[in-house]
Design an enzyme around this catalytic site. Structure first.
Site, PDB file in Angstrom:
ATOM      1  N   SER A 143       0.848  -1.189   0.000  1.00  0.00           N
ATOM      2  CA  SER A 143       0.000   0.000   0.000  1.00  0.00           C
ATOM      3  C   SER A 143       0.884   1.240   0.000  1.00  0.00           C
ATOM      4  O   SER A 143       2.036   1.192   0.470  1.00  0.00           O
ATOM      5  CB  SER A 143      -0.870   0.015   1.264  1.00  0.00           C
ATOM      6  OG  SER A 143      -1.550   1.250   1.400  1.00  0.00           O
ATOM      7  N   TYR A 155      -1.477  -1.126  10.561  1.00  0.00           N
ATOM      8  CA  TYR A 155      -1.723  -1.393   9.139  1.00  0.00           C
ATOM      9  C   TYR A 155      -0.539  -0.902   8.304  1.00  0.00           C
ATOM     10  O   TYR A 155       0.027  -1.642   7.491  1.00  0.00           O
ATOM     11  CB  TYR A 155      -3.029  -0.747   8.666  1.00  0.00           C
ATOM     12  CG  TYR A 155      -3.285  -0.988   7.194  1.00  0.00           C
ATOM     13  CD1 TYR A 155      -3.754  -2.220   6.740  1.00  0.00           C
ATOM     14  CD2 TYR A 155      -3.000  -0.009   6.243  1.00  0.00           C
ATOM     15  CE1 TYR A 155      -3.949  -2.469   5.386  1.00  0.00           C
ATOM     16  CE2 TYR A 155      -3.189  -0.245   4.888  1.00  0.00           C
ATOM     17  CZ  TYR A 155      -3.669  -1.478   4.468  1.00  0.00           C
ATOM     18  OH  TYR A 155      -3.853  -1.722   3.120  1.00  0.00           O
TER      19      TYR A 155
HETATM   20  N1  NDP Z   1      -8.810  -0.664  -0.935  1.00  0.00           N
HETATM   21  C1  NDP Z   1      -7.748   0.098  -0.730  1.00  0.00           C
HETATM   22  O1  NDP Z   1      -7.850   1.340  -0.658  1.00  0.00           O
HETATM   23  C2  NDP Z   1      -6.393  -0.524  -0.636  1.00  0.00           C
HETATM   24  C3  NDP Z   1      -6.186  -1.861  -0.358  1.00  0.00           C
HETATM   25  N2  NDP Z   1      -4.911  -2.343  -0.264  1.00  0.00           N
HETATM   26  C4  NDP Z   1      -4.649  -3.742   0.019  1.00  0.00           C
HETATM   27  O2  NDP Z   1      -5.197  -4.517  -1.027  1.00  0.00           O
HETATM   28  C5  NDP Z   1      -5.468  -5.835  -0.568  1.00  0.00           C
HETATM   29  C6  NDP Z   1      -6.871  -6.224  -0.984  1.00  0.00           C
HETATM   30  O3  NDP Z   1      -7.757  -5.332  -0.369  1.00  0.00           O
HETATM   31  P1  NDP Z   1      -9.124  -4.865  -1.035  1.00  0.00           P
HETATM   32  O4  NDP Z   1      -9.379  -5.600  -2.265  1.00  0.00           O
HETATM   33  O5  NDP Z   1      -9.104  -3.406  -1.062  1.00  0.00           O
HETATM   34  O6  NDP Z   1     -10.105  -5.295   0.125  1.00  0.00           O
HETATM   35  P2  NDP Z   1     -11.442  -6.178   0.173  1.00  0.00           P
HETATM   36  O7  NDP Z   1     -11.925  -6.034   1.571  1.00  0.00           O
HETATM   37  O8  NDP Z   1     -12.336  -5.808  -0.950  1.00  0.00           O
HETATM   38  O9  NDP Z   1     -10.914  -7.662  -0.063  1.00  0.00           O
HETATM   39  C7  NDP Z   1     -10.146  -8.310   0.902  1.00  0.00           C
HETATM   40  C8  NDP Z   1      -9.950  -9.769   0.508  1.00  0.00           C
HETATM   41  O10 NDP Z   1      -9.092 -10.367   1.481  1.00  0.00           O
HETATM   42  C9  NDP Z   1      -9.701 -11.570   1.960  1.00  0.00           C
HETATM   43  N3  NDP Z   1      -9.367 -11.791   3.352  1.00  0.00           N
HETATM   44  C10 NDP Z   1      -9.460 -10.906   4.372  1.00  0.00           C
HETATM   45  N4  NDP Z   1      -9.142 -11.507   5.541  1.00  0.00           N
HETATM   46  C11 NDP Z   1      -8.824 -12.793   5.237  1.00  0.00           C
HETATM   47  C12 NDP Z   1      -8.426 -13.912   6.009  1.00  0.00           C
HETATM   48  N5  NDP Z   1      -8.329 -13.843   7.358  1.00  0.00           N
HETATM   49  N6  NDP Z   1      -8.181 -15.084   5.386  1.00  0.00           N
HETATM   50  C13 NDP Z   1      -8.313 -15.172   4.045  1.00  0.00           C
HETATM   51  N7  NDP Z   1      -8.689 -14.143   3.256  1.00  0.00           N
HETATM   52  C14 NDP Z   1      -8.955 -12.967   3.857  1.00  0.00           C
HETATM   53  C15 NDP Z   1     -11.199 -11.347   1.778  1.00  0.00           C
HETATM   54  O11 NDP Z   1     -11.864 -12.605   1.591  1.00  0.00           O
HETATM   55  P3  NDP Z   1     -12.871 -13.309   2.620  1.00  0.00           P
HETATM   56  O12 NDP Z   1     -13.576 -12.260   3.408  1.00  0.00           O
HETATM   57  O13 NDP Z   1     -13.766 -14.135   1.732  1.00  0.00           O
HETATM   58  O14 NDP Z   1     -11.990 -14.187   3.465  1.00  0.00           O
HETATM   59  C16 NDP Z   1     -11.244 -10.532   0.478  1.00  0.00           C
HETATM   60  O15 NDP Z   1     -11.246 -11.401  -0.626  1.00  0.00           O
HETATM   61  C17 NDP Z   1      -5.250  -5.807   0.949  1.00  0.00           C
HETATM   62  O16 NDP Z   1      -3.988  -6.369   1.233  1.00  0.00           O
HETATM   63  C18 NDP Z   1      -5.261  -4.320   1.274  1.00  0.00           C
HETATM   64  O17 NDP Z   1      -4.504  -4.051   2.407  1.00  0.00           O
HETATM   65  C19 NDP Z   1      -3.818  -1.547  -0.469  1.00  0.00           C
HETATM   66  C20 NDP Z   1      -3.977  -0.241  -0.754  1.00  0.00           C
HETATM   67  C21 NDP Z   1      -5.259   0.369  -0.854  1.00  0.00           C
HETATM   68  N1  LIG Z   2      -5.341   2.866   0.878  1.00  0.00           N
HETATM   69  C1  LIG Z   2      -5.940   2.129   1.936  1.00  0.00           C
HETATM   70  C2  LIG Z   2      -5.186   0.934   2.252  1.00  0.00           C
HETATM   71  O1  LIG Z   2      -4.040   0.745   2.039  1.00  0.00           O
HETATM   72  C3  LIG Z   2      -6.060   2.998   3.143  1.00  0.00           C
HETATM   73  O2  LIG Z   2      -5.103   3.124   3.905  1.00  0.00           O
HETATM   74  O3  LIG Z   2      -7.120   3.558   3.304  1.00  0.00           O
END
Ligand code: NDP
Ligand SMILES: N[C@@H](C=O)C(=O)O
Length: 264
Positions: A143, A155
């Site tokens: 991120s 985080y």
């Molecule tokens: N959205 C944003 O602004 C940003 C996101 N990120 C990163 O991108 C990545 C994806 O996030 P994003 O798509 O935004 O978030 P979402 O919440 O849309 O998706 C998260 C995914 O992670 C899975 N997940 C969460 N916890 C677990 C667990 N304990 N075991 C297995 N799977 C898990 C969920 O599946 P399920 O619930 O089915 O287990 C889901 O598929 C993350 O690493 C996040 O930190 C980075 C920068 C910005």
């Molecule tokens: N960009 C997201 C996750 O990395 C946030 O910090 O809101």
């Protein structure tokens, strides 16, 4: 080639493909001819995605229901990664709201387990067969929060670990034929903030990226050999500027843009 699927296609293992960025990667990689290993907790969503990937792209998927916050869930996923995959996307991760000093310690530990421990273990498991085959790709989803200090605590720290791990490993992997990338998106429209309970109403729309923008940038940067991928001009400018100004000023600016309070 590491271990192909039964169909003979290369295999991509994506953690967290049930929504957001992971879903975007799974769809894109299926459209590019990969079979998938889909890892998350929500079995219904995993099965629905697997069926859609088969219908749309002819991709076969192995559904692996696993909670990466647990040792059992990680062990099962590690076992599959160690058996051989061509493309690993360490994407599953989550943020949390509230303050560090009042957060549930168990929740903070599970964040560390998903955002860091799973990434380390899966990367370690996938690499031997990739190195042996002199080919393979690992995308570790970090991120912008891992590059700029001042936004939350655990985080950002978890994502800084992922950036550092990946950049460090890229040196060791030079010349092996294996590509590795730390993908550092800014704000992306996914379920992330709602799941975390993070208030986002003050964030202007130009600060948001779409999932497709993030996946496009990652794949294009892999082709260019870039280890650090920061999608979006606004975030390229922000992260470059933050390296050119005093760290204390960068910390204050990042806090004001991303709201350092109310998130761990
Ligand atoms: N959205 C944003 O602004 C940003 C996101 N990120 C990163 O991108 C990545 C994806 O996030 P994003 O798509 O935004 O978030 P979402 O919440 O849309 O998706 C998260 C995914 O992670 C899975 N997940 C969460 N916890 C677990 C667990 N304990 N075991 C297995 N799977 C898990 C969920 O599946 P399920 O619930 O089915 O287990 C889901 O598929 C993350 O690493 C996040 O930190 C980075 C920068 C910005
Ligand atoms: N960009 C997201 C996750 O990395 C946030 O910090 O809101």
């Amino acid at each position: 080639m590491t271990r192909p699927s039964r169909s003979g296609k290369p295999v991509a293992l994506v953690t967290g493909p049930t929504s957001g960025i992971g879903d975007g990667f799974a769809r894109r990689l299926a459209s590019r001819g990969h079979d998938l290993v889909l890892v998350a907790r929500d079995e219904d969503r995993l099965q629905a995605l697997a069926a859609e990937l088969k219908d749309r792209h002819g991709a076969d998927s192995e559904v692996l229901v696993a909670d990466l916050a647990t040792a059992d869930g990680r062990d099962a996923t590690v076992e599959r990664a160690a058996a051989g995959v061509d493309f690993l996307v360490n994407n599953a991760g989550f943020g949390t709201s509230g303050e560090f000093w009042s957060a549930d310690p168990a929740l903070l530990q599970s964040q560390l387990d998903v955002n860091v421990t799973a990434v380390v273990q899966l990367t370690r498991a996938a690499l031997p067969s990739m190195v042996k085959a002199a080919s393979g790709t690992i995308v570790n989803v970090a991120s912008v929060a891992g590059l700029l200090s001042g936004r939350g605590s655990t985080y950002s720290a978890s994502k800084a670990y992922v950036v550092s791990l990946t950049e460090g490993l890229s040196g060791g992997l030079a010349g092996t034929g294996v590509r590795i990338q730390a993908l550092c998106p800014g704000f992306v429209r996914t379920e992330f903030h709602q799941r975390a309970g993070i208030e986002m109403s003050s964030i202007p729309s130009f600060m948001y990226l779409s999932v497709d923008q993030v996946v496009d940038a990652s794949l294009a940067d892999l082709d260019k050999g870039r280890v650090l991928s920061v999608p979006g001009l606004q975030y390229k400018a922000l992260t470059t500027a933050s390296r050119l100004i005093p760290r204390s000023l960068a910390r204050r600016s990042a806090s004001s843009v991303g709201s350092a309070r109310g998130r761990t």
